[in-house]
Write an enzyme that holds these catalytic residues in place. Sequence first.
Site, short mmCIF file in Angstrom:
data_model
loop_
_atom_site.label_atom_id
_atom_site.label_comp_id
_atom_site.label_asym_id
_atom_site.label_seq_id
_atom_site.Cartn_x
_atom_site.Cartn_y
_atom_site.Cartn_z
N THR A 15 -5.64 -0.41 7.19
CA THR A 15 -6.86 -0.91 7.41
C THR A 15 -7.15 -0.97 9.03
O THR A 15 -6.47 -1.79 9.55
CB THR A 15 -7.46 -2.39 6.99
OG1 THR A 15 -6.97 -2.17 5.65
CG2 THR A 15 -8.70 -2.70 7.20
N CYS B 26 -5.72 -9.52 3.06
CA CYS B 26 -6.43 -8.76 3.67
C CYS B 26 -8.10 -9.29 4.18
O CYS B 26 -8.31 -9.39 5.46
CB CYS B 26 -7.00 -7.60 2.43
SG CYS B 26 -5.93 -6.24 2.51
N PHE C 107 -16.32 -10.95 -8.40
CA PHE C 107 -16.12 -11.69 -6.99
C PHE C 107 -17.20 -12.71 -7.00
O PHE C 107 -17.51 -13.06 -5.85
CB PHE C 107 -16.09 -10.60 -5.90
CG PHE C 107 -14.77 -9.84 -5.65
CD1 PHE C 107 -13.78 -10.35 -4.82
CD2 PHE C 107 -14.53 -8.59 -6.52
CE1 PHE C 107 -12.76 -9.59 -4.59
CE2 PHE C 107 -13.31 -8.14 -6.58
CZ PHE C 107 -12.38 -8.71 -5.39
N LEU C 108 -17.71 -13.02 -8.25
CA LEU C 108 -18.70 -14.26 -8.28
C LEU C 108 -18.18 -15.28 -9.07
O LEU C 108 -18.85 -15.99 -9.82
CB LEU C 108 -19.79 -13.64 -8.89
CG LEU C 108 -21.25 -14.27 -8.16
CD1 LEU C 108 -21.38 -14.00 -6.84
CD2 LEU C 108 -22.55 -13.55 -9.16
N GLU D 196 -4.04 -6.12 -5.01
CA GLU D 196 -2.58 -6.39 -5.24
C GLU D 196 -2.78 -7.17 -6.79
O GLU D 196 -3.83 -7.74 -7.10
CB GLU D 196 -2.04 -7.69 -4.44
CG GLU D 196 -1.53 -6.86 -3.13
CD GLU D 196 -1.08 -8.05 -2.02
OE1 GLU D 196 -0.73 -8.98 -2.44
OE2 GLU D 196 -1.27 -7.59 -0.87
N LYS E 127 -3.32 -15.29 -5.19
CA LYS E 127 -4.01 -15.04 -6.79
C LYS E 127 -3.20 -14.76 -7.59
O LYS E 127 -1.92 -14.56 -7.23
CB LYS E 127 -5.05 -13.95 -6.36
CG LYS E 127 -4.63 -12.49 -6.25
CD LYS E 127 -5.67 -11.49 -6.30
CE LYS E 127 -5.02 -10.05 -5.98
NZ LYS E 127 -5.93 -8.91 -6.13
N VAL F 132 0.89 -1.24 -0.11
CA VAL F 132 -0.12 0.07 -0.08
C VAL F 132 0.95 1.16 -0.04
O VAL F 132 0.72 2.11 -0.89
CB VAL F 132 -0.87 -0.14 1.29
CG1 VAL F 132 -1.71 1.33 1.45
CG2 VAL F 132 -2.01 -1.10 0.95
N ASP G 67 10.51 3.19 5.76
CA ASP G 67 10.35 2.10 5.97
C ASP G 67 11.42 1.71 7.25
O ASP G 67 12.62 2.30 7.04
CB ASP G 67 10.47 0.90 5.04
CG ASP G 67 9.72 -0.37 5.59
OD1 ASP G 67 8.51 -0.48 4.82
OD2 ASP G 67 10.20 -1.05 6.27
N LYS H 182 -14.18 0.51 5.02
CA LYS H 182 -13.29 -0.26 4.70
C LYS H 182 -13.55 -1.82 5.07
O LYS H 182 -13.28 -2.86 4.21
CB LYS H 182 -11.82 -0.01 4.95
CG LYS H 182 -10.67 -1.13 4.75
CD LYS H 182 -10.33 -0.97 3.28
CE LYS H 182 -9.36 -2.19 2.99
NZ LYS H 182 -9.05 -2.56 1.76
N1 LIG Z 1 -1.92 -5.31 0.55
C1 LIG Z 1 -3.14 -4.80 0.15
O1 LIG Z 1 -3.62 -5.34 -1.10
C2 LIG Z 1 -4.00 -3.86 0.86
C3 LIG Z 1 -4.94 -3.44 0.30
C4 LIG Z 1 -5.81 -2.28 1.22
C5 LIG Z 1 -5.38 -1.99 2.30
N2 LIG Z 1 -4.28 -2.77 2.99
C6 LIG Z 1 -3.90 -2.43 4.42
O2 LIG Z 1 -2.79 -1.57 4.38
C7 LIG Z 1 -1.84 -1.88 5.52
C8 LIG Z 1 -0.39 -2.18 4.97
O3 LIG Z 1 -0.67 -3.24 4.09
P1 LIG Z 1 0.63 -3.89 3.14
O4 LIG Z 1 0.17 -4.94 2.42
O5 LIG Z 1 1.18 -2.91 2.51
O6 LIG Z 1 1.46 -4.37 4.19
P2 LIG Z 1 3.27 -4.77 4.21
O7 LIG Z 1 3.46 -5.75 5.35
O8 LIG Z 1 3.48 -5.15 2.94
O9 LIG Z 1 4.03 -3.45 4.50
C9 LIG Z 1 4.08 -2.89 5.66
C10 LIG Z 1 5.33 -2.12 5.85
O10 LIG Z 1 5.36 -1.30 6.82
C11 LIG Z 1 6.77 -1.36 7.59
N3 LIG Z 1 6.98 -0.85 8.94
C12 LIG Z 1 6.24 -1.38 10.09
N4 LIG Z 1 6.41 -0.69 11.15
C13 LIG Z 1 7.07 0.18 10.85
C14 LIG Z 1 7.62 1.61 11.49
N5 LIG Z 1 7.50 1.74 12.73
N6 LIG Z 1 8.29 2.46 10.70
C15 LIG Z 1 8.53 2.17 9.39
N7 LIG Z 1 7.87 1.18 8.59
C16 LIG Z 1 7.38 0.31 9.14
C17 LIG Z 1 6.96 -2.66 7.27
O11 LIG Z 1 8.45 -2.99 7.37
C18 LIG Z 1 6.44 -3.08 5.99
O12 LIG Z 1 7.53 -2.97 4.87
C19 LIG Z 1 -2.66 -2.97 6.32
O13 LIG Z 1 -3.38 -2.47 7.17
C20 LIG Z 1 -3.45 -3.76 5.07
O14 LIG Z 1 -4.60 -4.00 5.60
C21 LIG Z 1 -3.56 -3.56 2.29
#
Ligand SMILES: NC(=O)c1ccc[n+]([C@@H]2O[C@H](COP(=O)([O-])OP(=O)(O)OC[C@H]3O[C@@H](n4cnc5c(N)ncnc54)[C@H](O)[C@@H]3O)[C@@H](O)[C@H]2O)c1
Length: 432
Positions: free
Chosen positions: A122, A263, A252-253, A155, A324, A11, A30, A207
């Site tokens: 989220t 997620c 989604f069907l 994704e 997926k 994200v 990060d 969400k």
């Molecule tokens: N992946 C998806 O398709 C998607 C879609 C919509 C929403 N979300 C939501 O978005 C959020 C992130 O998901 P994601 O898949 O990108 O996660 P991810 O695990 O791919 O990335 C999270 C990143 O945050 C970093 N991080 C953690 N603590 C930190 C800190 N203190 N300082 C700096 N960096 C830090 C981690 O090292 C990691 O690189 C979640 O809440 C998820 O539910 C994800």
Amino acid sequence: MKLCMIGTGYVGLVSGVCFSDFGNDVICVDKDENKINSLKKGKVPIYEPGLSELVVKNFRNKRLSFSNNLKESVKNSDIVFICVGTPTKKGGSSADLSQVYNVAKEISSSINRFKIIITKSTVPVTTGDEIEKIIARKNSKKKFSVVSNPEFLREGEAINDFTFPDRIVVGCNDKKSNRILTNLYSPLISKGAQYLNTSRRAAELIKYASNAFLATKITFINEIANLCEKTGINVEDISIGMGLDKRIGSRFLRAGPAYGGSCFPKDTKAIISTADKFKSNLSVIKSVIKSNENRSNILLKRVHQILNNKVKNKKISFLGVTFKANTDDMRDSSSLTMIPSLSKKGAIITYYDPTGFKKDFAKYKNVNYENSIKKIIEGSDLVIIHTEWNDFKSINFKNLAKKKKFIIYDMRNIYSSKKMKQDGFEYFSVGS
Ligand SMILES: NC(=O)c1ccc[n+]([C@@H]2O[C@H](COP(=O)([O-])OP(=O)(O)OC[C@H]3O[C@@H](n4cnc5c(N)ncnc54)[C@H](O)[C@@H]3O)[C@@H](O)[C@H]2O)c1
């Protein structure tokens, strides 16, 4: 505008890169040094179509930068997005918000001028209230605003989803932040995206409710597929017939394996946990979770039936193991249940995935990675199509079956059952 994305995962990186492409100055932060170091060299640590090109382009234009220094990056920004993970709490079902709250604490000591702090992660209802409290311990409420702006990208389609969203949900009550965010999102609004301003709590719940609804849709058609298998009906006909109704819609069907990914599994659990906290019963979502948890058992049972309950020493090949297509994400993929189960029963498993070897299976001695679709299919007793990559959509099975016959179990219903049977294959799909 100067933006800071905290958490450079799926994200944070995708939205950061897209915001920089719209002309903003974006710094992606990060705590993972390896991630930041490789990004600085133009190497993208995740697989997402089109992402590498955009990273390189905007990094060269100097609109995009990467850092491990959260405090300095926050100080230099006007808008700070929290994009860290919110996984399921170990041994529980609620969302583990420790990463979010740790970031909020760090932000609180870097507020040097007015900043909008946005949760893109989220997070359950009331998390924004908590973040506000944490930051207010060290700062006057006039110097910051906490906003919920959940992300809906998928994704594998992330760049397109971010650039052409159906809606942008912004949960905030303060007019100034709402004006700034309308401005930030204006390139998307002008292309037709709906901008919806709600209360912060409503945005948080939108969400979860959306993800729970999509998970319900998938689970619903999966259960209908079970009925189709027992009644000689093809579930694809049902999906088309239902999907043509505009009130239902076709997306989604599609019946298939259990939903997985980073997620739906965690978000369905978390919304139940939030509802429990507020003494509200989400019985529909509870049964969705239960049904989905049993989905892999149903597909595994079919594998056993297909092989006449003689799985031991059978050569089974998996095409695709991620949750997926078009992603390298293994989180909660149904292959993580199915492959170990078949391996325990003595099957000899080979898998191919366009995103390469997966360490998740390294501990199983009869599970091996093979770098070629052709090689894993030739010599198989059973070929399982587990994900819907384009790479698997026009395999010349006839040619590959010349040396030795194999059975096909198409868990994504990619091929036409009629055509495969005409071609002489023992072919099974989901829901027929
Ligand atoms: N992946 C998806 O398709 C998607 C879609 C919509 C929403 N979300 C939501 O978005 C959020 C992130 O998901 P994601 O898949 O990108 O996660 P991810 O695990 O791919 O990335 C999270 C990143 O945050 C970093 N991080 C953690 N603590 C930190 C800190 N203190 N300082 C700096 N960096 C830090 C981690 O090292 C990691 O690189 C979640 O809440 C998820 O539910 C994800």
